[in-house]
Scaffold this active site. Structure first.
Site, mmCIF file in Angstrom:
data_model
loop_
_atom_site.group_PDB
_atom_site.id
_atom_site.type_symbol
_atom_site.label_atom_id
_atom_site.label_comp_id
_atom_site.label_asym_id
_atom_site.label_seq_id
_atom_site.Cartn_x
_atom_site.Cartn_y
_atom_site.Cartn_z
ATOM 1 N N ASP A 463 0.824 -1.217 0.000
ATOM 2 C CA ASP A 463 0.000 0.000 0.000
ATOM 3 C C ASP A 463 0.856 1.265 0.000
ATOM 4 O O ASP A 463 2.053 1.223 0.287
ATOM 5 C CB ASP A 463 -0.917 -0.039 1.236
ATOM 6 C CG ASP A 463 -2.265 0.620 0.976
ATOM 7 O OD1 ASP A 463 -2.353 1.481 0.076
ATOM 8 O OD2 ASP A 463 -3.224 0.270 1.677
ATOM 9 N N ASP A 531 -10.659 1.616 -3.496
ATOM 10 C CA ASP A 531 -11.211 1.221 -2.194
ATOM 11 C C ASP A 531 -12.731 1.152 -2.256
ATOM 12 O O ASP A 531 -13.386 0.830 -1.263
ATOM 13 C CB ASP A 531 -10.797 2.227 -1.111
ATOM 14 C CG ASP A 531 -9.418 1.902 -0.556
ATOM 15 O OD1 ASP A 531 -8.902 0.813 -0.870
ATOM 16 O OD2 ASP A 531 -8.860 2.739 0.182
#
Ligand code: GLA
Length: 733
Positions: A463, A531
């Site tokens: 990430d 997301d």
């Protein structure tokens, strides 16, 4: 001038690269070669050079202006130059002169033209290499090397401010498409006429960003998925970039406009002393004569031909993030893993929250040790549980980041990127670790490597949750902009970890889809597109992500009924349909699912396993529909024998009937067997009764001619909003 001979041409030769209907023709006559043609393969094209001299315009230089492969002012070029830089304020007008040409044909089409230059003004040796693959995709690599022998006494060093690849496009490419976006709304297309001036997109976030231009396209008026001619560029780079489409009144001489890209350099970031070299990121240019799907098809073929492209079936994933967030509780996870196993999950990924001090997003980044409080026996019990169910194990990291509330930042405050005067504001309460600093790099590499080794981790979710701002490195006692160095260190780190742990898969994530480019995809095996697991949003995000990336590399997860990021509530069947046609996974908390829902998820998992070879190797086709509220997307096997189509509606529309809708990508001369796949649940309808043929196809396969499906079209049901129907087709022998 030296001319390579493998293409068998003499001096001043015209070189052609051609593959899969596309061609690039370069006139290598000096002092600087130019592109005579880029687009459809013109076939034998003697006379391209003879017809290349443009008109001499009024009130212009006495030689017609021309766009060379390295456009500079010397050639009358007043547009954005290929190269910008200076040596202590001198050498500001580069003058590359061709010294060598090497042209090598490819084994199955395409090939390579390397052009080398000497520039006695900038004291630089330059190189530009055009490499066309067998799919017609053109990768252009450019570099400069300082060579003081070219201009003895030249000031030192040469500060490079920009090096870009600029390609000419014709007048009919009058419409522009590129992308923007934000968190949970990545790759939103924007489109309009190409006007005079420069349409420049600068990704100044230390990464491509959620609003990355992604793919800049110029096309013929009204181009669509299946029609129109297009010229596109993508920069294979995970740092900062600049894309541009430019149109000057004088055109490029021979063409109308320019399409280009290059790295966005910070002041002083590249300073070349004698012998030092700068390699620009690869700029990837693609032409299609058959619309946007034609572009995607070439790019997908290119990616799929890589030796590193995942060859194994893509395992069904369960990622723990939306199910448990930071609540890492072994009992809870045990229940989740058991349910995952029951529905057919093949890989469990433990997301954020497992490492020291990480009880929320305010602390812990940098301390890559399993938290002893939460995991007193380490991750072993969980890893064993996962493996006991026959599943793979993956773990989340955010290696380039650091919280000030971490042992790492407390011990090494100078490892945090930022000026000595003090750090600017945090973002998600975190800062960026100076990876170009060897000790910081070694710390991160060794921690990740140790954990991968200890637990035999199969997969990393990598990430990167903030933009880089004031990314100033304080290593070696000097302050330097470090975005480029950071990007190169990231690449090194990924390469090194993959070499240390063969078989380890890595997913690129950046607050969802904030870092998606062909540079990082050369070093990772999957991307997290967003997301946002809301299927209405996701359908758009993935449709456009697929313009560059094939579905087997796109992570797509089943979310909760009420989306965590948009609060929209959708039916399970629609969510399942939306996450089927990519690298599928689950984010939803299966512990809250009813038995009936689990059964549906299990059926979906079975369908994914059944169809994934098709989904992960087929050609993507999108129907051009007048109604924005509906989407028809297909995946057609490369041999045309098998296909899957998703007919989805996101909103109501004024039209009641769909009328005949054509299924793109089928062979009109073939005959097909078609059925409705009801495995995921029956979508609700906004009509009294389905078009006649649907009832039959829902009960069993029915046979139809390709001409009906692909040319005339078939009426489709008017679904309610947020509903989808899936069709499967088999070509009859
Ligand atoms: C980012 C990612 C999410 C999740 C969280 C964890 O937002 O995009 O998928 O991993 O971080 O903090």
């Amino acid at each position: 001038m030296k001319v390579g001979t493998e293409m068998g041409h003499g001096e001043d030769a015209v070189f052609t690269l051609r593959a899969a209907g596309a061609a690039l023709v370069v006139d290598a006559a000096g002092p600087v070669p130019q592109v005579l043609h880029w687009g459809a393969d013109p076939g034998p094209a003697a006379g391209l050079r003879e017809t290349a001299a443009p008109a001499l315009l009024n009130n212009s230089p006495d030689e017609p202006r021309r766009l060379t492969v390295w456009p500079v002012e010397r050639d009358g070029w007043s547009g954005t130059p290929a190269q910008r830089g200076h040596a202590a304020g001198t050498a500001t007008t580069p003058r590359p002169e061709l010294v060598e040409v090497q042209a090598v044909p490819g084994r199955s089409g395409g090939g390579r033209i390397a052009l080398r230059f000497a520039d006695r003004v900038s004291a630089l040796r330059g190189e530009i290499v055009f490499a066309m693959d067998e799919f017609g995709v053109l990768a252009v690599d450019q570099s400069v090397t300082r060579d003081l022998a070219l201009a003895p006494g030249a000031a030192e060093p040469y500060t490079l401010d920009g090096l870009r690849v600029l390609m000419p496009v014709p007048d009919r490419a009058a419409e522009l498409l590129d992308f923007t976006g934000k968190w949970c709304r990545e790759r939103a297309p924007q489109r309009g006429p190409l006007r005079f001036g420069t349409h420049a997109r600068r990704a100044h976030r230390g990464k491509p960003g959620h609003d990355t231009p992604f793919l800049m396209a110029l096309g013929t008026d009204g181009f669509g998925f299946g029609h129109g001619e297009l010229w596109t560029v993508h920069l294979a780079w995970s740092g900062e970039s600049e894309y541009l489409a430019e149109r000057l009144p004088e055109g490029t001489g021979l063409f109308a406009a320019v399409l280009g890209a290059g790295e966005l350099l910070h002041p002083g970031e590249v300073r070349l002393a004698d012998g030092e070299r700068y390699d620009a990121p690869t700029a990837v240019f693609t032409w299609s004569g058959s619309g946007l799907d034609g572009i995607a098809d070439r790019l997908h073929r290119r990616l799929r031909a890589r030796a590193s492209h995942p060859a194994e079936p893509r395992p069904l994933v369960l990622n723990t993030w939306e199910a448990v967030y930071f609540d890492h509780d072994m009992d809870r996870l045990t229940g989740l893993v058991a349910r995952a196993a029951k529905v057919g999950v093949e890989r469990i990924v433990l997301d954020d929250g497992w490492f020291r001090g990480r009880r929320g997003d305010h602390a812990g980044l940098g301390d890559w040790y399993v938290d002893e409080g939460v995991w007193p026996e380490g991750l072993r019990p969980l890893v064993d549980l996962v493996r006991g169910h026959g599943m793979e194990f993956g773990l989340w990291f955010e290696p380039e980041m650091v919280n000030l509330d971490s042992d790492l930042a407390r011990a090494h405050p100078d490892w945090v990127l930022g000026p000595a005067q003090g750090l600017g504001p945090a973002a998600r309460r975190q800062y960026v670790l100076d990876l170009a600093r060897p000790e910081a790099y070694a710390h991160v590499r060794d921690r990740i490597s140790a954990l991968v080794g200890e637990y035999g981790i199969d997969y990393l979710k990598w990430d990167h949750n903030r933009d880089l701002l004031e990314a100033v490195s304080r290593r070696d006692g000097a302050e330097r902009s470090s975005v480029r160095a950071q990007t190169l260190a990231l690449y090194r780190l990924l390469d090194e970890l993959r070499a240390l742990h063969p078989g380890l898969e890595i997913e690129t994530c950046s607050g969802g889809g904030g870092r998606i480019d062909l540079g990082i995809l050369d070093r990772t095996d999957r991307l997290w597109a967003s997301d946002c697991n809301d299927p209405v949003e996701r359908a758009q995000i993935e449709r456009w992500t697929r313009m560059l990336v094939p579905p087997e590399l796109i992570g797509s997860h089943l979310g909760a009924a009420r989306s965590h990021t948009t609060s929209r509530t959708t039916d399970l069947a629609f969510r399942l349909a939306a996450s089927l046609t990519a690298h599928a996974g689950i984010e939803m908390d299966l512990q809250t699912a009813s038995d009936e829902e689990l059964e549906r998820v299990r059926a979906w998992a079975g369908m994914y396993r059944e169809l994934r070879l098709l989904i992960h190797s087929g050609r993507i086709v999108n129907a051009d529909l007048a109604d924005d509220a509906v989407q028809l997307t297909g995946i057609v096997a490369q041999d045309g024998a098998h296909a899957l189509y998703t007919w989805a509606r996101t909103a109501t529309s004024p039209a009641g009937q769909t009328g005949r809708v054509r299924l793109p990508g089928l062979d009109p001369a073939a005959r097909y067997r078609i059925r409705v796949r009801g495995d995921l649940g029956d979508p609700s309808r906004h009509q009294g009764r389905d078009p006649g043929w649907i009832a039959a196809a829902a009960a069993d396969w029915i046979d139809l001619d390709g001409g009906v499906l692909a040319v005339a079209g078939v009426p489709l049901p008017t679904l309610n909003p947020q509903q989808a129907m899936i069709f499967e087709l088999r070509r009859l022998p």
